[in-house]
Scaffold this motif. Structure first.
Motif, PDB file in Angstrom:
ATOM      1  N   PRO A   1      67.932   5.629  55.008  1.00 52.12           N
ATOM      2  CA  PRO A   1      67.944   6.929  55.217  1.00 52.12           C
ATOM      3  C   PRO A   1      68.368   7.728  53.820  1.00 52.12           C
ATOM      4  O   PRO A   1      67.955   8.719  53.743  1.00 52.12           O
ATOM      5  N   ASN A   2      69.268   7.170  53.246  1.00 53.67           N
ATOM      6  CA  ASN A   2      69.842   7.796  51.781  1.00 53.67           C
ATOM      7  C   ASN A   2      68.884   7.291  50.768  1.00 53.67           C
ATOM      8  O   ASN A   2      69.020   7.993  49.785  1.00 53.67           O
ATOM      9  N   ASN A   3      67.945   6.424  50.889  1.00 54.18           N
ATOM     10  CA  ASN A   3      67.107   5.931  49.948  1.00 54.18           C
ATOM     11  C   ASN A   3      65.935   5.351  50.521  1.00 54.18           C
ATOM     12  O   ASN A   3      65.582   4.379  50.591  1.00 54.18           O
ATOM     13  N   PRO A   4      65.115   6.392  51.002  1.00 50.66           N
ATOM     14  CA  PRO A   4      63.817   5.954  51.754  1.00 50.66           C
ATOM     15  C   PRO A   4      62.818   5.293  50.768  1.00 50.66           C
ATOM     16  O   PRO A   4      62.709   5.643  49.911  1.00 50.66           O
ATOM     17  N   LEU A   5      62.205   4.265  51.631  1.00 47.90           N
ATOM     18  CA  LEU A   5      60.952   3.891  50.804  1.00 47.90           C
ATOM     19  C   LEU A   5      59.635   4.421  50.844  1.00 47.90           C
ATOM     20  O   LEU A   5      59.400   4.850  52.059  1.00 47.90           O
ATOM     21  N   GLU A   6      59.095   4.793  50.024  1.00 49.06           N
ATOM     22  CA  GLU A   6      57.936   5.732  49.951  1.00 49.06           C
ATOM     23  C   GLU A   6      56.924   4.373  49.642  1.00 49.06           C
ATOM     24  O   GLU A   6      56.652   3.965  48.761  1.00 49.06           O
ATOM     25  N   ILE A   7      55.776   4.410  50.547  1.00 53.19           N
ATOM     26  CA  ILE A   7      54.816   3.400  50.536  1.00 53.19           C
ATOM     27  C   ILE A   7      53.360   3.979  51.041  1.00 53.19           C
ATOM     28  O   ILE A   7      53.394   4.646  51.875  1.00 53.19           O
ATOM     29  N   SER A   8      52.381   3.442  50.186  1.00 54.27           N
ATOM     30  CA  SER A   8      51.061   3.914  50.637  1.00 54.27           C
ATOM     31  C   SER A   8      50.137   2.757  50.678  1.00 54.27           C
ATOM     32  O   SER A   8      50.213   1.650  49.853  1.00 54.27           O
ATOM     33  N   ILE A   9      49.326   2.642  51.843  1.00 56.02           N
ATOM     34  CA  ILE A   9      48.376   1.785  52.180  1.00 56.02           C
ATOM     35  C   ILE A   9      46.871   2.071  51.701  1.00 56.02           C
ATOM     36  O   ILE A   9      46.408   3.282  52.187  1.00 56.02           O
ATOM     37  N   SER A  10      46.263   1.444  50.859  1.00 56.03           N
ATOM     38  CA  SER A  10      45.025   1.894  50.397  1.00 56.03           C
ATOM     39  C   SER A  10      44.060   0.698  51.185  1.00 56.03           C
ATOM     40  O   SER A  10      44.178  -0.378  51.300  1.00 56.03           O
ATOM     41  N   TYR A  11      42.772   1.266  51.579  1.00 51.30           N
ATOM     42  CA  TYR A  11      41.795   0.770  52.293  1.00 51.30           C
ATOM     43  C   TYR A  11      40.551   1.295  51.896  1.00 51.30           C
ATOM     44  O   TYR A  11      40.430   2.413  51.576  1.00 51.30           O
ATOM     45  N   ASN A  12      39.478   0.569  52.127  1.00 49.67           N
ATOM     46  CA  ASN A  12      37.943   1.111  51.744  1.00 49.67           C
ATOM     47  C   ASN A  12      37.624   1.723  53.085  1.00 49.67           C
ATOM     48  O   ASN A  12      38.049   1.151  54.269  1.00 49.67           O
ATOM     49  N   THR A  13      36.806   2.725  53.036  1.00 53.45           N
ATOM     50  CA  THR A  13      36.486   3.609  54.024  1.00 53.45           C
ATOM     51  C   THR A  13      36.045   2.921  54.937  1.00 53.45           C
ATOM     52  O   THR A  13      34.652   2.329  55.063  1.00 53.45           O
ATOM     53  N   ASN A  14      36.421   2.716  56.125  1.00 52.41           N
ATOM     54  CA  ASN A  14      35.959   1.686  57.455  1.00 52.41           C
ATOM     55  C   ASN A  14      36.940   2.130  58.524  1.00 52.41           C
ATOM     56  O   ASN A  14      38.149   2.155  58.403  1.00 52.41           O
ATOM     57  N   ASP A  15      36.503   2.594  59.816  1.00 54.35           N
ATOM     58  CA  ASP A  15      37.199   2.890  60.973  1.00 54.35           C
ATOM     59  C   ASP A  15      38.272   1.565  61.447  1.00 54.35           C
ATOM     60  O   ASP A  15      39.343   1.865  61.523  1.00 54.35           O
ATOM     61  N   LEU A  16      37.848   0.347  60.984  1.00 55.34           N
ATOM     62  CA  LEU A  16      38.816  -0.808  61.522  1.00 55.34           C
ATOM     63  C   LEU A  16      39.758  -0.809  60.630  1.00 55.34           C
ATOM     64  O   LEU A  16      41.151  -0.814  61.020  1.00 55.34           O
ATOM     65  N   HIS A  17      39.528  -0.525  59.401  1.00 59.78           N
ATOM     66  CA  HIS A  17      40.612  -0.663  58.251  1.00 59.78           C
ATOM     67  C   HIS A  17      41.689   0.401  58.363  1.00 59.78           C
ATOM     68  O   HIS A  17      42.888   0.248  58.493  1.00 59.78           O
ATOM     69  N   LYS A  18      41.183   1.662  58.880  1.00 59.13           N
ATOM     70  CA  LYS A  18      42.051   2.834  58.975  1.00 59.13           C
ATOM     71  C   LYS A  18      42.788   2.522  60.277  1.00 59.13           C
ATOM     72  O   LYS A  18      44.144   2.916  60.256  1.00 59.13           O
ATOM     73  N   LYS A  19      42.421   2.092  61.236  1.00 59.00           N
ATOM     74  CA  LYS A  19      42.999   1.764  62.422  1.00 59.00           C
ATOM     75  C   LYS A  19      43.992   0.741  62.267  1.00 59.00           C
ATOM     76  O   LYS A  19      45.232   0.788  62.600  1.00 59.00           O
ATOM     77  N   VAL A  20      43.799  -0.270  61.458  1.00 57.16           N
ATOM     78  CA  VAL A  20      44.960  -1.405  61.091  1.00 57.16           C
ATOM     79  C   VAL A  20      45.790  -0.635  60.271  1.00 57.16           C
ATOM     80  O   VAL A  20      47.135  -0.878  60.371  1.00 57.16           O
ATOM     81  N   ALA A  21      45.634   0.061  59.277  1.00 60.31           N
ATOM     82  CA  ALA A  21      46.651   0.742  58.333  1.00 60.31           C
ATOM     83  C   ALA A  21      47.389   1.772  59.209  1.00 60.31           C
ATOM     84  O   ALA A  21      48.723   1.665  58.989  1.00 60.31           O
ATOM     85  N   LEU A  22      46.986   2.415  60.057  1.00 60.88           N
ATOM     86  CA  LEU A  22      47.747   3.375  61.019  1.00 60.88           C
ATOM     87  C   LEU A  22      48.923   2.540  61.840  1.00 60.88           C
ATOM     88  O   LEU A  22      49.953   2.972  61.871  1.00 60.88           O
ATOM     89  N   ALA A  23      48.248   1.581  62.424  1.00 61.44           N
ATOM     90  CA  ALA A  23      49.173   0.601  63.220  1.00 61.44           C
ATOM     91  C   ALA A  23      50.238   0.049  62.501  1.00 61.44           C
ATOM     92  O   ALA A  23      51.523   0.062  63.208  1.00 61.44           O
ATOM     93  N   ILE A  24      50.079  -0.654  61.241  1.00 60.50           N
ATOM     94  CA  ILE A  24      51.054  -1.241  60.811  1.00 60.50           C
ATOM     95  C   ILE A  24      51.853  -0.072  59.938  1.00 60.50           C
ATOM     96  O   ILE A  24      53.322  -0.394  59.988  1.00 60.50           O
ATOM     97  N   GLY A  25      51.441   0.975  59.576  1.00 66.28           N
ATOM     98  CA  GLY A  25      52.538   2.240  59.148  1.00 66.28           C
ATOM     99  C   GLY A  25      53.181   2.554  60.336  1.00 66.28           C
ATOM    100  O   GLY A  25      54.573   2.603  59.957  1.00 66.28           O
ATOM    101  N   SER A  26      52.883   2.471  61.500  1.00 67.86           N
ATOM    102  CA  SER A  26      53.609   3.024  62.655  1.00 67.86           C
ATOM    103  C   SER A  26      54.562   1.726  62.967  1.00 67.86           C
ATOM    104  O   SER A  26      55.655   2.003  63.231  1.00 67.86           O
ATOM    105  N   MET A  27      54.074   0.622  62.904  1.00 69.30           N
ATOM    106  CA  MET A  27      55.296  -0.459  63.174  1.00 69.30           C
ATOM    107  C   MET A  27      56.369  -0.482  62.030  1.00 69.30           C
ATOM    108  O   MET A  27      57.545  -0.688  62.303  1.00 69.30           O
ATOM    109  N   TRP A  28      56.009  -0.373  60.830  1.00 62.47           N
ATOM    110  CA  TRP A  28      57.119  -0.201  59.731  1.00 62.47           C
ATOM    111  C   TRP A  28      57.954   1.015  60.060  1.00 62.47           C
ATOM    112  O   TRP A  28      59.397   0.869  60.156  1.00 62.47           O
ATOM    113  N   GLN A  29      57.432   2.158  60.418  1.00 62.61           N
ATOM    114  CA  GLN A  29      58.327   3.252  60.758  1.00 62.61           C
ATOM    115  C   GLN A  29      59.089   3.244  62.045  1.00 62.61           C
ATOM    116  O   GLN A  29      60.393   3.477  62.165  1.00 62.61           O
TER     117      GLN A  29
END
Length: 545
Positions: A382-410
């Motif tokens: 909390p005092n030193n949060p990790l900033e992280i960006s997930i890049s993917y090529n435009t595609n619904d599947l890749h977007k869903k995976v990225a959102l899911a993994i981002g949600s898991m990390w959070q």
């Protein structure tokens, strides 16, 4: 924690249209064909970044290049290596010299002869630094190949020689049981030396300029529109090529692909909406085909960035925090297999199975507890949060995976301890960014080029153009070199297994799942034996009506 995470994932994917249960829009009868009576229309999923065999590194380009160019060897629908432009070949007793005998009187699509000199030229291009092939490693085992790649010798020094106009001899540094399969890869499709010398490396691939050695020739190429191929009447086996034209459509949106299939505008889909998978299987069982694929879907951590390169515990935490079972069952649901290794358990008949991370067998609660500890010990919170960006090529599947993994990390580390953003890019832009390490975390995927663990081990080698994470462990490279040198099959497997373990201990990539692919094929299309095609390498000359 596990139930809370899965519930959150269901909410996320539901909001994206993943859990819909739509049935009313399907018809049990087959899709009706449009006006293309002597043409097959194929959804290729994206624009092809290139049609130059030496430069291809992606599925979309390779699919079309398989039609436009042929190598010394080719492959059948069971993915077995068969003669291509070379009708026969001889292999020396020490397995270091291959002599290929070309078919007689072959011609390019412009009617000019295909000769041994064109073969020599094609192989030289793959190692030529001026061409800068991302697959130059294919020539590294040919005598002088690596020295040419390193710009220490000219391409003419490559040990590929024309004995006469129809005989080519290739000398290897060490034996390679996969060399004939390599000769069937799209990167080593034979090109016309005179054609490229006439137009140059940048312009020769344009319609009206390109000369082809494969079953088809390039007729039209409309960027973000379509690519149209026509039958090559000079192809050595033209009499057995049934379909006169093949049209490739770059349909990025899966729902649009399904809609166009149902309306008869396309005959073969590339991918389909995840949320409608079960409905499609139930309503269109004779047209839907699901195939386990020899490939991995994974995430690259950019190891040129200090926050990843210098922090092993962070890399371990990020990988351990991903609930792969939830990913494949809740988010994807297409019979994918969770991946905990850098190679599949199926390649080379399972010789490299059993390399999963030890923590893969732990309960989910234990994985989460250990991931949280590693994350805290890595210096973030909390005092030193990790900033992280997930890049993917435009595609619904890749977007869903990225959102899911981002949600898991959070969910695992806490929303105040890690801030995740996702960013999509057009395919060509994404490839360039990933290749040049201009990203934070990037989606990646690899379909094996042939049934060899080498297809995977190349991905983690220091300096390999396909190593997008840019991780590097010299002991890994050394063990692979030893494996290439040994004459003992058992020792080779042992050395490679040790190398893979070393790469996995680096945690430079996050393996997520083994692919499956599913697509719809119009019943009018015959000759396509998809069920046994675990590499998803396709040639349009197989199609018939």
């Amino acid at each position: 924690m596990k139930l809370k995470t899965i519930t959150k994932l269901v909410i996320i994917v539901s909001s994206l249209g993943l859990v819909t249960g739509i049935t009313g829009c399907f018809k049990s009868k087959s899709a009706q064909t449009g006006n293309h009576k002597d043409m097959i229309v194929v959804d290729n999923g994206e624009d092809a970044p290139t049609l130059d065999p030496a430069l291809t590194q992606d599925t979309q380009s390779s699919r079309i290049i398989y039609d436009l160019f042929e190598g010394l060897a080719s492959f059948d629908q069971k993915m077995q290596t068969i003669p291509g432009l070379a009708e026969t070949w001889d292999i020396s007793k020490d397995q270091l010299t291959y002599t290929f005998h070309l078919r007689q009187d072959m011609k390019f699509s412009d009617g000019t002869p295909i000769t041994a000199n064109d073969v020599v030229f094609s192989f030289q291009r793959i190692v030529d630094p001026k061409v800068a092939s991302p697959y130059n490693i294919l020539g590294s085992n040919i005598v002088n190949g690596q020295a040419i790649i390193d710009n220490k010798l000219p391409p003419s020094a490559l040990a590929v020689s024309a004995i006469d106009k129809s005989t080519v001899q290739i000398k290897l540094v060490h034996p390679d049981a996969s060399f004939l399969a390599i000769c069937a890869m799209p990167n080593l499709g034979i090109v016309s030396k005179s054609n490229i010398n006439k137009y140059g490396n940048n312009d020769w691939t344009q319609p009206g300029k390109m000369v082809n050695s494969g079953a088809y020739k390039l007729t039209e190429w409309v960027i973000k529109g379509y690519i149209l191929l026509s039958k090559n009447s000079y192809y050595y086996d033209a009499k057995d090529v049934s379909i006169n034209q093949v049209k490739f459509m770059p349909i990025v949106d899966f729902s649009s692909s399904l809609s166009q299939y149902k309306s008869g505008n396309i005959d073969i889909t590339y991918r389909l909406p995840i949320d409608q998978y079960k409905t499609i299987k139930r309503e269109m069982p004779e047209q839907e085909h699901t195939v386990t694929q020899e490939g991995l879907y994974y995430y690259d951590l950019n190891m040129t960035l200090p926050k990843f390169r210098d922090n092993l515990k962070l890399r371990q935490a990020l990988s351990m925090a991903v609930d792969r079972s939830a990913l494949v069952k809740v988010v994807l649901g297409q019979d994918q297999v969770p991946a905990y290794s850098y190679v599949t358990s199926t390649v080379e008949a399972g010789k490299f199975a059993g390399l999963d991370y030890d923590w893969a067998k732990w309960s989910r609660d234990k994985q989460i507890t250990e991931a949280q500890k590693l994350f805290k010990d890595s210096g973030y919170g909390p005092n030193n949060p990790l900033e992280i960006s997930i890049s993917y090529n435009t595609n619904d599947l890749h977007k869903k995976v990225a959102l899911a993994i981002g949600s898991m990390w959070q969910e695992v580390f806490g929303e105040n301890s890690i801030h995740v953003t996702i960013a999509n890019q057009e395919w060509k832009t994404f490839l360039k960014a990933r290749n040049t390490a201009n990203y934070d975390v990037a989606r990646d995927g690899w379909i094996a080029d042939y049934d060899s663990v080498d297809s995977y081990t190349n991905l983690y080698q220091c300096g390999n153009p396909q190593n997008n994470s840019k991780m590097c462990n010299k002991e890994y490279n050394n063990l692979l070199a030893q494996a290439q040198q040994t004459a003992s099959p058992e020792e080779r497997v042992d050395l490679i297994r040790k190398a893979i373990q070393i790469a996995m201990d680096e945690y430079g990539v996050i393996p997520l799942y083994q692919y499956t692919y599913y697509r719809l094929i119009n019943p009018k299309v015959k000759g396509y034996e998809i069920e046994g095609n675990h590499l998803d390498h396709v040639q349009s000359k197989w199609y018939k009506f």
